[in-house]
Scaffold this motif. Structure first.
Motif, mmCIF file in Angstrom:
data_model
loop_
_atom_site.group_PDB
_atom_site.id
_atom_site.type_symbol
_atom_site.label_atom_id
_atom_site.label_comp_id
_atom_site.label_asym_id
_atom_site.label_seq_id
_atom_site.Cartn_x
_atom_site.Cartn_y
_atom_site.Cartn_z
ATOM 1 N N GLU A 100 0.851 -1.190 -0.127
ATOM 2 C CA GLU A 100 -0.120 -0.124 0.248
ATOM 3 C C GLU A 100 0.929 1.341 -0.026
ATOM 4 O O GLU A 100 0.594 2.192 -0.608
ATOM 5 C CB GLU A 100 -1.026 0.014 1.231
ATOM 6 N N LYS A 101 1.823 1.105 0.607
ATOM 7 C CA LYS A 101 2.820 2.482 0.714
ATOM 8 C C LYS A 101 3.329 2.537 -0.712
ATOM 9 O O LYS A 101 3.649 3.808 -1.078
ATOM 10 C CB LYS A 101 4.196 1.952 1.463
ATOM 11 N N GLU A 102 3.649 1.512 -1.301
ATOM 12 C CA GLU A 102 4.386 1.705 -2.535
ATOM 13 C C GLU A 102 3.209 2.178 -3.703
ATOM 14 O O GLU A 102 3.617 2.929 -4.485
ATOM 15 C CB GLU A 102 5.079 0.264 -2.947
ATOM 16 N N ARG A 103 2.249 1.739 -3.499
ATOM 17 C CA ARG A 103 0.903 2.256 -4.275
ATOM 18 C C ARG A 103 0.567 3.745 -4.266
ATOM 19 O O ARG A 103 0.451 4.400 -5.126
ATOM 20 C CB ARG A 103 -0.238 1.410 -3.959
ATOM 21 N N LYS A 104 0.700 4.332 -2.915
ATOM 22 C CA LYS A 104 0.472 5.425 -2.779
ATOM 23 C C LYS A 104 1.480 6.356 -3.476
ATOM 24 O O LYS A 104 1.347 7.487 -3.772
ATOM 25 C CB LYS A 104 0.163 5.848 -1.282
ATOM 26 N N LYS A 105 2.857 5.676 -3.115
ATOM 27 C CA LYS A 105 4.020 6.635 -3.665
ATOM 28 C C LYS A 105 3.748 6.623 -5.458
ATOM 29 O O LYS A 105 3.923 7.594 -6.091
ATOM 30 C CB LYS A 105 5.399 5.874 -3.350
ATOM 31 N N LEU A 106 3.276 5.765 -5.923
ATOM 32 C CA LEU A 106 3.264 5.335 -7.246
ATOM 33 C C LEU A 106 1.988 6.443 -7.715
ATOM 34 O O LEU A 106 2.017 7.118 -9.115
ATOM 35 C CB LEU A 106 2.845 4.077 -7.874
ATOM 36 N N MET A 107 1.064 6.403 -7.249
ATOM 37 C CA MET A 107 -0.081 7.312 -7.355
ATOM 38 C C MET A 107 0.203 8.598 -7.591
ATOM 39 O O MET A 107 -0.254 9.469 -8.430
ATOM 40 C CB MET A 107 -1.366 6.917 -6.311
ATOM 41 N N LYS A 108 1.145 9.092 -6.462
ATOM 42 C CA LYS A 108 1.392 10.509 -6.732
ATOM 43 C C LYS A 108 2.289 10.562 -7.788
ATOM 44 O O LYS A 108 2.448 11.854 -8.371
ATOM 45 C CB LYS A 108 2.402 10.717 -5.214
ATOM 46 N N GLU A 109 3.273 9.784 -8.088
ATOM 47 C CA GLU A 109 4.026 10.047 -9.170
ATOM 48 C C GLU A 109 3.263 10.136 -10.393
ATOM 49 O O GLU A 109 3.554 10.957 -11.535
ATOM 50 C CB GLU A 109 5.061 8.655 -9.199
ATOM 51 N N LEU A 110 2.282 9.165 -10.748
ATOM 52 C CA LEU A 110 1.379 9.415 -11.959
ATOM 53 C C LEU A 110 0.529 10.425 -12.121
ATOM 54 O O LEU A 110 0.502 10.991 -13.032
ATOM 55 C CB LEU A 110 0.629 8.013 -11.824
ATOM 56 N N THR A 111 -0.015 10.954 -10.944
ATOM 57 C CA THR A 111 -0.715 11.921 -10.949
ATOM 58 C C THR A 111 -0.358 13.294 -11.183
ATOM 59 O O THR A 111 -0.647 14.210 -11.196
ATOM 60 C CB THR A 111 -1.925 11.977 -9.831
ATOM 61 N N SER A 112 1.202 13.262 -10.977
ATOM 62 C CA SER A 112 1.772 14.539 -11.307
ATOM 63 C C SER A 112 1.814 15.075 -12.765
ATOM 64 O O SER A 112 2.139 15.848 -13.065
ATOM 65 C CB SER A 112 3.315 14.150 -10.967
ATOM 66 N N PHE A 113 1.513 14.276 -13.788
ATOM 67 C CA PHE A 113 1.315 14.301 -14.900
ATOM 68 C C PHE A 113 -0.202 15.280 -14.905
ATOM 69 O O PHE A 113 -1.234 14.839 -14.642
ATOM 70 C CB PHE A 113 1.209 13.416 -16.012
#
Length: 399
Positions: A60-73
């Motif tokens: 879940e921690k990695e998922r939240k980090k990835l969500m933040k990274e993807l939504t930066s677009f």
């Protein structure tokens, strides 16, 4: 295999479950339970690798980090990011893979494709190259670089260009204010009052610049403005500008330099207001708009306006002293630093009197005032500021 999946699913539910992993397990159980036959070999399983092949699982921690990274677009919303993660996307770089790239709309695809360029600050030289090429392409128009460039910033996040044609005189007035007010509703000030199809910017200027390999990948459009991507034009030593074919090939192949760009086109009578408004900074324009409200006037990108109510109108002397109708993409703060263009600054509701909030939605649905707008002299900045009692400030000091 089915029993094993069910045991994993039940075990996952008893613990702090990863939503992503649990969803995959449920899909696997559902898929296998509906097969009309048993899987007796690896070859048979390979035919159904959509759900049976090993699925990479993240915490879940990695998922939240990835969500933040993807939504930066810009434009990539959390819902789409979740779908990408579920499909197996594990980094921003993965978005270029056809499997994930095809899940995006055209705007986000261009944001991803040119991300390495758009994340860099725009230099003054890049702005000047774009301006020179547009002047070369549109010799009868006045081309004025505004925003951070005009405020002498070394860099900016966007090339902002004001286009003025001396033969264009008509400008659209602001929306009619509600009864009892002298300014339009903040929630209505960005509404389109001119058909996009009839706007000269969109039926002539943008198509021409697109044909010549400069402007493409539209992000946002209003009747007076266009936001998208510019491929920075270059001159070939001894030959002048690149050919249109070379520029279009560069756009197709992603070769060259690319920057976020914005075109604004307004009539000559709005020239001073447009230069003032789009030069910024946000704080300076907010001060100008606030002063206009105090004097019973209204200032926007098209001019300085005065509302003349009909004789039968009951003017209550009310006004909207709220955040100006300036978009984040119009904002240039600091040394070229600004917010993402797709975010809009929210209009704050300020009370007319203490304890009495303005219900903007109710006013928008209510009765409109009778009267007409008068455009005060707005052809240059000095005249506008003088009418508002504000001392002229050089662009480089408007921070």
């Amino acid at each position: 295999m089915l029993r094993l999946l069910k045991s994993y699913k039940n075990e996952e539910r008893r613990q702090e479950a990863s939503v992503h992993r649990l969803r995959v397990l449920i899909q696997g159980v559902d898929f296998l339970s509906k097969l009309p036959y048993k899987l007796t070999s690896k070859e048979m399983a390979d035919e159904h690798d959509t759900f049976i092949a090993e699925v990479p699982v993240i915490s879940e921690k990695e998922r939240k980090k990835l969500m933040k990274e993807l939504t930066s677009f810009d434009g990539l919303k959390p819902r789409r990011a979740s779908q990408l993660i579920l499909a197996g996307c594990r980094s921003k770089d993965d978005l270029l893979c056809p499997k994930y790239f095809n899940m995006l709309n055209e705007i986000i695809q261009n944001n991803v494709r040119f991300a390495s360029h758009l994340e860099k600050p725009v230099t003054r030289q890049q702005t000047e190259d774009v301006v020179d090429f547009i002047r070369y392409t549109l010799p009868k128009y006045e081309i004025i670089p505004v925003g951070s460039y005009r405020r002498e910033s070394l860099t900016s996040s966007c090339v902002r260009i004001l286009v003025i044609h001396p033969d264009m005189h008509h400008t659209a007035p602001p929306p009619v204010p509600p009864t009892g007010y002298l300014q339009p509703l903040p929630v209505e000030t960005l509404k389109s009052v001119v058909s996009m199809r009839d706007a000269h910017l969109h039926n002539t200027i943008v198509p021409l610049l697109t044909f010549r390999g400069l402007a493409f990948a539209q992000r946002l459009a209003r009747w007076w403005s266009w936001t998208g991507i510019f491929r920075v034009p270059k001159k070939v030593t001894g030959k002048g500008w690149e050919t249109d074919r070379e520029r279009l090939k560069g756009v197709k192949n992603g070769e060259g330099e690319f920057v976020l760009g914005r075109l604004i086109m307004l009539p000559s009578k709005s020239r001073g207001a447009a230069i003032l408004y789009y030069t910024g900074s946000y704080g300076f324009i907010r001060r100008v708009k606030h002063k206009a409200v105090q004097l019973g006037l209204y200032f926007n990108h098209t001019g300085l306006w005065k509302w003349h109510p009909a004789p039968s109108e009951d003017i209550l002397g009310k006004s909207f002293d709220s955040e100006p109708d300036i978009e984040e993409e119009d904002e240039d703060e600091g040394e070229g630093e600004e917010s993402k263009s797709t975010k809009k600054r929210k209009v704050k509701k300020k009370p007319e009197k203490e304890g009495d909030e303005v219900d903007l939605k109710a006013l928008a649905k209510g009765k409109k005032a009778n009267g007409f707008w008068q455009m005060l002299p707005s052809t240059n900045e000095e005249v506008i500021l003088e009418q508002l009692g504000i001392e002229y400030v050089a662009p480089e000091k408007r921070e």
